[in-house]
Design a protein around this motif. Structure first.
Motif: not given
Length: 403
Positions: A254-257, A263-271, A300-302, A384-393
């Motif tokens: 788990t981490n934050s953007d 808007r989700p950050n792909p680099e933080r999601a991959s991390a 989100n999907d992109v 299983s992935n969750s990418l939340a508003f607030g940049g919470i992954n």
């Protein structure tokens, strides 16, 4: 460090009562999305959501009439009962050694909405005297602890759409560290009320059509509701009582953007995904299926597919990818928990459920997901992935239990 196993799971969703009803719907691609109408929205634009069916509401009728419980707590208790029954837990298995961690995004939304309408619109001065304990975000966790006499640590994460995943991840960490022996963990949400629905409409992220994650013609998400609860235990505790082990929870990240709230950050999601893999001691090639956050919004999907490619390779390395939200809806704080239940079922059945309503590959994404019909896979682990508003992954990895 302790190994952590999953011995029971339960669900309440638009697909019906129970984790088996949820799995049957997602693997067969039978959507629980149905028409909804809110009398206090005069210009309602979106006319459907993954709401509980009339049959499910009837089955929960007596409990929904409970004067001390908002529906969000009723859903959590019902899902917890199923999980506890499957785990075979008895009265002596609770107490100080059992924690309860249940997340929610909105808490008692119906109670809050009803009282706002009564006071602000109808000018009533006599409101529900139990409104505060019903609205509180910890109510679901507290009622579950009361139900079973679980007097260990209690937490109620409220981290938007990652609440359920973080609840399960926090339970995993506490069990791994030896702070508790078992935990009832997950998420619950009962947000399909007029006020909440209207503000989601105003955000312009909901579709008035079908939810189509990753498809070129996608244009938004579909709200849902329900609960997902799992029983997690240390391996030693599960073995000591002769429990039937469904799978092992092996990784959590788990981490934050620390960036844009929406808007989700792909680099933080991959991390985040990479952190879960490191925690599990697995390579990306060990994961056979990813249940994505997959909301069906353009942004989100992109970004999510970009993050997946950073982890699994440009061609995704043969991993199966899908979103089950077109079936059970985006249940916000309960989404990650419901999808964890789906991920466990996918692992046990070695079957990737489909992304229904998918029409055409988007050249901006280039992803051809498991679409419209389920697909078999052969792998020891799923994510299983969750990418939340607030940049919470948050990412969870479950694996076959090898003894």
């Amino acid at each position: 460090m302790n190994r952590v196993v999953l011995t029971g799971m339960g669900a309440v969703s638009a697909c019906g009562l129970g984790s088996d009803a949820l799995w049957a719907a997602v693997v067969d691609g039978q959507s629980g999305v149905r028409p909804v109408n809110f009398s206090n929205i005069s210009n309602q634009r979106v006319g459907q959501a993954a709401a509980l069916s009339s049959e499910t509401l009837e089955a929960l009728g007596e409990e929904l009439a409970h004067r001390m419980r908002d529906p969000v707590a009723v859903y959590a208790v019902r899902a917890a009962r199923e999980a506890v029954a499957q785990a075979g837990l008895e009265a002596d298995d609770f107490g100080e050694t059992c924690g309860v961690i249940i997340g929610s995004g909105f808490g008692g939304a119906k109670t809050l909405d009803d009282n706002y309408m009564a006071f602000g619109v109808e000018s009533k001065m006599r409101l529900d005297p139990m409104a505060i304990p019903k609205i509180m975000n910890n109510a679901s966790a507290s009622w579950v602890s009361i139900e079973f006499g679980a007097t260990g640590p209690l937490y109620a994460p409220s981290s938007a759409c990652s609440s359920g995943s973080q609840a399960i991840g926090l339970a995993y960490q506490m069990l791994k560290a030896g702070a508790i022996e078992r935990c009832l963990a997950g998420g619950s949400e009962a947000c399909l009320v007029g006020g909440v629905f209207r503000v989601w409409e105003l955000l312009r992220v909901m579709t008035a059509d079908k939810n189509r994650p990753f498809s070129k013609d996608r244009n938004g998400m579909t709200l849902g509701e329900g609960a997902g609860i799992v029983v997690l235990e240390t391996l030693d505790s599960a073995k000591a009582r002769g429990a039937n082990i469904l799978c092992e929870l092996v990784g959590y990240g788990t981490n934050s953007d620390a960036g844009d709230l929406l808007r989700p950050n792909p680099e933080r999601a991959s991390a985040c995904m990479q952190a879960a893999l490191r925690d599990a001691g697995l390579n990306p090639s060990d994961v056979g299926y990813v249940n994505t956050h997959g909301t069906g919004t353009v942004a989100n999907d992109v970004t999510e597919v970009c993050a997946l490619r950073a982890v699994f390779g440009e061609d995704l390395g043969g991993v199966r990818v899908s979103s089950t939200k077109p079936v059970h809806g985006h249940a916000l704080g309960a989404a990650g928990a419901i999808e964890c239940v789906v991920a466990v079922q996918a692992l046990r059945h070695q079957m990737a459920p489909p992304t229904i309503n998918f029409n055409e590959v988007d050249p901006k994404i280039g992803l051809d997901p498991v679409a419209n019909s389920a697909c078999a896979f052969d792998s020891r682990a799923v994510m299983s992935n969750s990418l939340a508003f607030g940049g919470i992954n948050a990412s969870l990895i479950v694996a076959r239990f090898d003894g």
